[in-house]
Scaffold this motif. Structure first.
Motif, PDB file in Angstrom:
ATOM      1  N   MET A  65       0.840  -1.177   0.000  1.00 10.50           N
ATOM      2  CA  MET A  65       0.000   0.000   0.000  1.00 10.50           C
ATOM      3  C   MET A  65       0.888   1.245   0.000  1.00 10.50           C
ATOM      4  SD  MET A  65      -2.730   1.253   2.865  1.00 10.50           S
ATOM      5  CE  MET A  65      -4.013   0.109   2.413  1.00 10.50           C
ATOM      6  N   SER A  66       0.528   2.202  -0.815  1.00  8.42           N
ATOM      7  CA  SER A  66       1.327   3.430  -0.900  1.00  8.42           C
ATOM      8  C   SER A  66       1.020   4.344   0.281  1.00  8.42           C
ATOM      9  CB  SER A  66       1.046   4.147  -2.218  1.00  8.42           C
ATOM     10  OG  SER A  66      -0.296   4.559  -2.245  1.00  8.42           O
ATOM     11  N   GLU A  67       1.938   5.245   0.556  1.00  9.94           N
ATOM     12  CA  GLU A  67       1.764   6.190   1.649  1.00  9.94           C
ATOM     13  C   GLU A  67       0.625   7.151   1.326  1.00  9.94           C
ATOM     14  OE1 GLU A  67       4.374   9.643   3.756  1.00  9.94           O
ATOM     15  OE2 GLU A  67       5.398   7.846   3.058  1.00  9.94           O
ATOM     16  N   GLN A  68      -0.174   7.472   2.336  1.00 11.47           N
ATOM     17  CA  GLN A  68      -1.286   8.395   2.131  1.00 11.47           C
ATOM     18  C   GLN A  68      -0.772   9.805   1.876  1.00 11.47           C
ATOM     19  OE1 GLN A  68      -4.824   7.921   4.676  1.00 11.47           O
ATOM     20  NE2 GLN A  68      -3.540   6.510   5.855  1.00 11.47           N
ATOM     21  N   GLN A  69      -1.488  10.532   1.043  1.00  6.65           N
ATOM     22  CA  GLN A  69      -1.160  11.921   0.732  1.00  6.65           C
ATOM     23  C   GLN A  69      -2.263  12.817   1.288  1.00  6.65           C
ATOM     24  OE1 GLN A  69       1.725  12.892  -0.752  1.00  6.65           O
ATOM     25  NE2 GLN A  69       2.236  10.732  -0.569  1.00  6.65           N
ATOM     26  N   PRO A  70      -1.915  13.921   1.916  1.00  6.95           N
ATOM     27  CA  PRO A  70      -2.954  14.805   2.440  1.00  6.95           C
ATOM     28  C   PRO A  70      -3.707  15.507   1.313  1.00  6.95           C
ATOM     29  CG  PRO A  70      -0.787  15.767   2.779  1.00  6.95           C
ATOM     30  CD  PRO A  70      -0.577  14.400   2.221  1.00  6.95           C
ATOM     31  N   THR A  71      -5.024  15.567   1.451  1.00  9.72           N
ATOM     32  CA  THR A  71      -5.880  16.311   0.530  1.00  9.72           C
ATOM     33  C   THR A  71      -6.942  17.032   1.353  1.00  9.72           C
ATOM     34  OG1 THR A  71      -7.274  14.360   0.175  1.00  9.72           O
ATOM     35  CG2 THR A  71      -5.540  14.754  -1.437  1.00  9.72           C
ATOM     36  N   ILE A  72      -7.466  18.100   0.808  1.00  7.52           N
ATOM     37  CA  ILE A  72      -8.487  18.889   1.495  1.00  7.52           C
ATOM     38  C   ILE A  72      -9.703  18.012   1.776  1.00  7.52           C
ATOM     39  CG2 ILE A  72     -10.085  20.833   1.238  1.00  7.52           C
ATOM     40  CD1 ILE A  72      -7.875  22.212  -0.382  1.00  7.52           C
ATOM     41  N   GLY A  73     -10.192  18.099   3.016  1.00  7.81           N
ATOM     42  CA  GLY A  73     -11.376  17.360   3.421  1.00  7.81           C
ATOM     43  C   GLY A  73     -11.089  16.059   4.139  1.00  7.81           C
TER      44      GLY A  73
END
Length: 73
Positions: A1-9
């Protein structure tokens, strides 16, 4: 699983001065590990939401004024 990326919301945990987690929503992405947050928590007997312009590295749940992804259940 790839690292999570921050996104708005997205929902994250914000750790306060006592290193206690609070629910927070990402309101702005400054960089891969820098975000602005709306943090939800208690102030005495009242709930409050506070805008925090914070640019902290994620994943440091052991220290204050940082944010991290919630653990998967």
């Amino acid at each position: 699983m790839s690292e999570q990326q921050p996104t708005i919301g997205r929902i994250v945990h914000y750790y306060d001065l006592d290193a206690l987690p609070h629910a927070a929503i990402i309101t702005n992405v400054v960089g891969p590990s820098s975000v602005d947050l709306w943090v939800f928590g208690r102030s005495g007997n009242n709930w409050q939401a506070v805008m925090i312009n914070r640019h902290d590295n994620p994943g440091r749940a052991d220290s204050a004024n940082t944010w991290a992804w919630p653990p998967r259940v």
